[in-house]
Design an enzyme around this catalytic site. Structure first.
Site, PDB file in Angstrom:
ATOM      1  N   LYS A  13      66.120  54.207  48.734  1.00  0.00           N
ATOM      2  CA  LYS A  13      65.607  55.494  49.207  1.00  0.00           C
ATOM      3  C   LYS A  13      66.020  55.770  50.654  1.00  0.00           C
ATOM      4  CE  LYS A  13      60.951  53.873  50.240  1.00  0.00           C
ATOM      5  NZ  LYS A  13      60.788  53.986  51.691  1.00  0.00           N
ATOM      6  N   ARG A  88      51.099  54.934  51.859  1.00  0.00           N
ATOM      7  CA  ARG A  88      51.291  53.725  51.062  1.00  0.00           C
ATOM      8  C   ARG A  88      50.250  53.589  49.957  1.00  0.00           C
ATOM      9  NH1 ARG A  88      55.263  50.504  52.795  1.00  0.00           N
ATOM     10  NH2 ARG A  88      55.694  50.417  55.009  1.00  0.00           N
ATOM     11  N   ARG A 127      71.205  38.700  47.012  1.00  0.00           N
ATOM     12  CA  ARG A 127      71.811  38.759  48.349  1.00  0.00           C
ATOM     13  C   ARG A 127      72.115  37.378  48.905  1.00  0.00           C
ATOM     14  NH1 ARG A 127      67.587  42.823  51.265  1.00  0.00           N
ATOM     15  NH2 ARG A 127      68.366  44.773  50.404  1.00  0.00           N
ATOM     16  N   ARG A 160      68.537  34.176  52.483  1.00  0.00           N
ATOM     17  CA  ARG A 160      67.449  34.258  53.469  1.00  0.00           C
ATOM     18  C   ARG A 160      66.102  34.079  52.762  1.00  0.00           C
ATOM     19  NH1 ARG A 160      67.127  39.425  56.654  1.00  0.00           N
ATOM     20  NH2 ARG A 160      66.629  40.055  54.561  1.00  0.00           N
ATOM     21  N   ARG A 171      56.639  41.270  46.998  1.00  0.00           N
ATOM     22  CA  ARG A 171      56.848  42.600  47.591  1.00  0.00           C
ATOM     23  C   ARG A 171      56.833  43.677  46.519  1.00  0.00           C
ATOM     24  NH1 ARG A 171      62.185  42.790  50.769  1.00  0.00           N
ATOM     25  NH2 ARG A 171      61.545  44.908  51.275  1.00  0.00           N
TER      26      ARG A 171
END
Ligand SMILES: [Zn+2]
Length: 213
Positions: A13, A88, A127, A160, A171
């Site tokens: 987004k 949120r 990633r 990471r 998350r």
């Protein structure tokens, strides 16, 4: 256009927000940026927020709303704005609506960039970063020629901690439980639009433009 932008981490987004702004010169308002700026400038709300953050607490909705309210009074918001990362949850959305109604600038659209969870997991957990030159790869979409080795400098690639599966799952769960009810909220208000966030950035943007009308 007074827009709230919704979308899970990894949905892209932020990229779409940038493209919307290139087309329509309206400010993108991120509450993270507002908070950092207020703390740096030492405004009354910034000082209050700083004290809370230093004691390890979470900055209250009241402070965040105060920052948003101050920001929306700036002349560049006259022609519209994009709210990114706020609200949120439904309580924040209700408070925002009250604030905007008082300012006679109600939201015109809430836009979700929607991506299914399996795809998000791949985008985020895939990633890898080069230890040496920080070049980024994705093992599913943009893998290095040789597994675990940077194409550019032969450095070792690593994942990471933020990109590990457990962290990402957490998350995405937080997004689901807190933010997804906003989709119902804005649907009930009749301003909800959804665009599937798959395909090229330009393809997605064409769908965004069509949805925004
Ligand atoms: Zn490298």
């Amino acid at each position: 256009m007074r827009l709230v932008l919704l979308g899970a981490p990894g949905a892209g987004k932020g990229t779409q927000a940038k493209k919307i702004i290139e087309k329509n010169p309206i400010p993108q308002i991120s509450t993270g940026d507002l908070l950092r700026a207020a703390v740096a400038a030492g405004t009354p709300l910034g000082k209050e927020a700083k004290a809370i953050m230093e004691s390890g607490g979470l900055v209250s909705d009241k402070i965040v709303l105060g920052l948003v309210e101050e920001r929306l009074k700036q002349p560049d918001c006259k022609n519209g704005f994009i709210l990114d990362g706020f609200p949120r949850n439904t309580a924040q959305a209700e408070a925002l609506d009250t604030l905007l109604a008082n300012a006679q600038m109600p939201l015109t659209v809430a836009l979700t960039v929607d991506v299914e969870k399996g795809e998000l997991m791949k985008r985020l957990t895939g990633r890898r970063t080069c230890k040496n030159c920080q070049q980024m790869y994705n093992v599913y979409f943009t893998p290095p020629k040789k597994e675990g080795v940077c194409d550019k400098c032969n450095g070792a690639l690593f994942q990471r901690d933020d990109d590990k599966e457990e962290t990402i799952k957490k998350r995405l769960d937080v997004y689901d439980t807190q933010t997804a009810p906003l989709i119902d909220y804005y649907s009930r208000k009749g301003i909800m639009k959804t665009v599937m966030g798959v395909g090229s950035i330009d393809d997605i943007f064409r769908k965004v433009v069509a949805a925004l009308g």
